[in-house]
Design a protein around this motif. Sequence first.
Motif, PDB file in Angstrom:
ATOM      1  N   GLY A   1      -7.140  -1.487   2.263  1.00  0.00           N
ATOM      2  CA  GLY A   1      -7.182  -0.980   3.623  1.00  0.00           C
ATOM      3  C   GLY A   1      -8.294   0.043   3.741  1.00  0.00           C
ATOM      4  N   THR A   2      -8.693   0.321   4.960  1.00  0.00           N
ATOM      5  CA  THR A   2      -9.721   1.329   5.222  1.00  0.00           C
ATOM      6  C   THR A   2      -9.141   2.391   6.139  1.00  0.00           C
ATOM      7  N   TYR A   3      -9.250   3.640   5.722  1.00  0.00           N
ATOM      8  CA  TYR A   3      -8.770   4.747   6.537  1.00  0.00           C
ATOM      9  C   TYR A   3      -9.756   5.010   7.663  1.00  0.00           C
ATOM     10  N   GLY A   4      -9.227   5.232   8.862  1.00  0.00           N
ATOM     11  CA  GLY A   4     -10.058   5.575  10.001  1.00  0.00           C
ATOM     12  C   GLY A   4      -9.573   6.859  10.642  1.00  0.00           C
ATOM     13  N   GLY A   5     -10.491   7.620  11.239  1.00  0.00           N
ATOM     14  CA  GLY A   5     -10.111   8.839  11.942  1.00  0.00           C
ATOM     15  C   GLY A   5      -9.875  10.038  11.056  1.00  0.00           C
ATOM     16  N   SER A   6     -10.332   9.995   9.838  1.00  0.00           N
ATOM     17  CA  SER A   6     -10.213  11.123   8.903  1.00  0.00           C
ATOM     18  C   SER A   6      -8.785  11.637   8.704  1.00  0.00           C
ATOM     19  N   PRO A   7      -7.886  10.797   8.200  1.00  0.00           N
ATOM     20  CA  PRO A   7      -6.522  11.268   7.937  1.00  0.00           C
ATOM     21  C   PRO A   7      -6.514  12.293   6.805  1.00  0.00           C
TER      22      PRO A   7
ATOM     23  N   THR B   1      -4.880   9.054  16.434  1.00  0.00           N
ATOM     24  CA  THR B   1      -6.289   8.720  16.228  1.00  0.00           C
ATOM     25  C   THR B   1      -6.625   8.351  14.789  1.00  0.00           C
ATOM     26  N   GLN B   2      -5.652   8.380  13.920  1.00  0.00           N
ATOM     27  CA  GLN B   2      -5.887   8.044  12.506  1.00  0.00           C
ATOM     28  C   GLN B   2      -5.147   6.762  12.171  1.00  0.00           C
ATOM     29  N   SER B   3      -5.734   5.967  11.265  1.00  0.00           N
ATOM     30  CA  SER B   3      -5.138   4.660  10.977  1.00  0.00           C
ATOM     31  C   SER B   3      -5.514   4.165   9.584  1.00  0.00           C
TER      32      SER B   3
ATOM     33  N   GLY C   1     -11.643   9.616  -0.537  1.00  0.00           N
ATOM     34  CA  GLY C   1     -12.268   8.352  -0.176  1.00  0.00           C
ATOM     35  C   GLY C   1     -11.734   7.769   1.126  1.00  0.00           C
ATOM     36  N   THR C   2     -12.120   6.518   1.402  1.00  0.00           N
ATOM     37  CA  THR C   2     -11.729   5.855   2.644  1.00  0.00           C
ATOM     38  C   THR C   2     -10.976   4.548   2.401  1.00  0.00           C
TER      39      THR C   2
ATOM     40  N   TRP D   1       0.847  -1.178   0.000  1.00  0.00           N
ATOM     41  CA  TRP D   1       0.000   0.000   0.000  1.00  0.00           C
ATOM     42  C   TRP D   1       0.886   1.233   0.000  1.00  0.00           C
ATOM     43  N   ARG D   2       0.759   2.077  -0.998  1.00  0.00           N
ATOM     44  CA  ARG D   2       1.592   3.285  -1.082  1.00  0.00           C
ATOM     45  C   ARG D   2       0.974   4.455  -0.343  1.00  0.00           C
ATOM     46  N   LEU D   3      -0.317   4.386  -0.061  1.00  0.00           N
ATOM     47  CA  LEU D   3      -1.025   5.445   0.672  1.00  0.00           C
ATOM     48  C   LEU D   3      -0.936   6.786  -0.048  1.00  0.00           C
ATOM     49  N   LEU D   4      -1.359   6.761  -1.299  1.00  0.00           N
ATOM     50  CA  LEU D   4      -1.340   7.973  -2.128  1.00  0.00           C
ATOM     51  C   LEU D   4      -2.738   8.463  -2.490  1.00  0.00           C
ATOM     52  N   GLU D   5      -3.758   7.926  -1.841  1.00  0.00           N
ATOM     53  CA  GLU D   5      -5.123   8.286  -2.207  1.00  0.00           C
ATOM     54  C   GLU D   5      -5.367   9.780  -2.000  1.00  0.00           C
ATOM     55  N   THR D   6      -6.179  10.347  -2.876  1.00  0.00           N
ATOM     56  CA  THR D   6      -6.503  11.766  -2.795  1.00  0.00           C
ATOM     57  C   THR D   6      -7.925  11.995  -2.292  1.00  0.00           C
TER      58      THR D   6
END
Length: 75
Positions: free
Chosen positions: A36-42, A64-66, A23-24, A16-21
Amino acid sequence: MSSRDVILASSPSLYWRLLETAGTTAADELGGAVTGTYGGSPGLNTASANQRPDPSAVRLNGATQSVVCADTSTA
């Protein structure tokens, strides 16, 4: 050689590169079904630390973000 190239050279089963602009959902760079699912509004689409090769990144606050992914391990 980019960090992406180094990682891919090790033949990971998930990446996972974590480059999303928006969504969740954090997409598996390898096109796999394990997202993966983003939590805590990163922070999405924030400035990348090195700006290369990707100018944007996901920012997690460390508290609080994950990103939560399904357990894909086998017994």
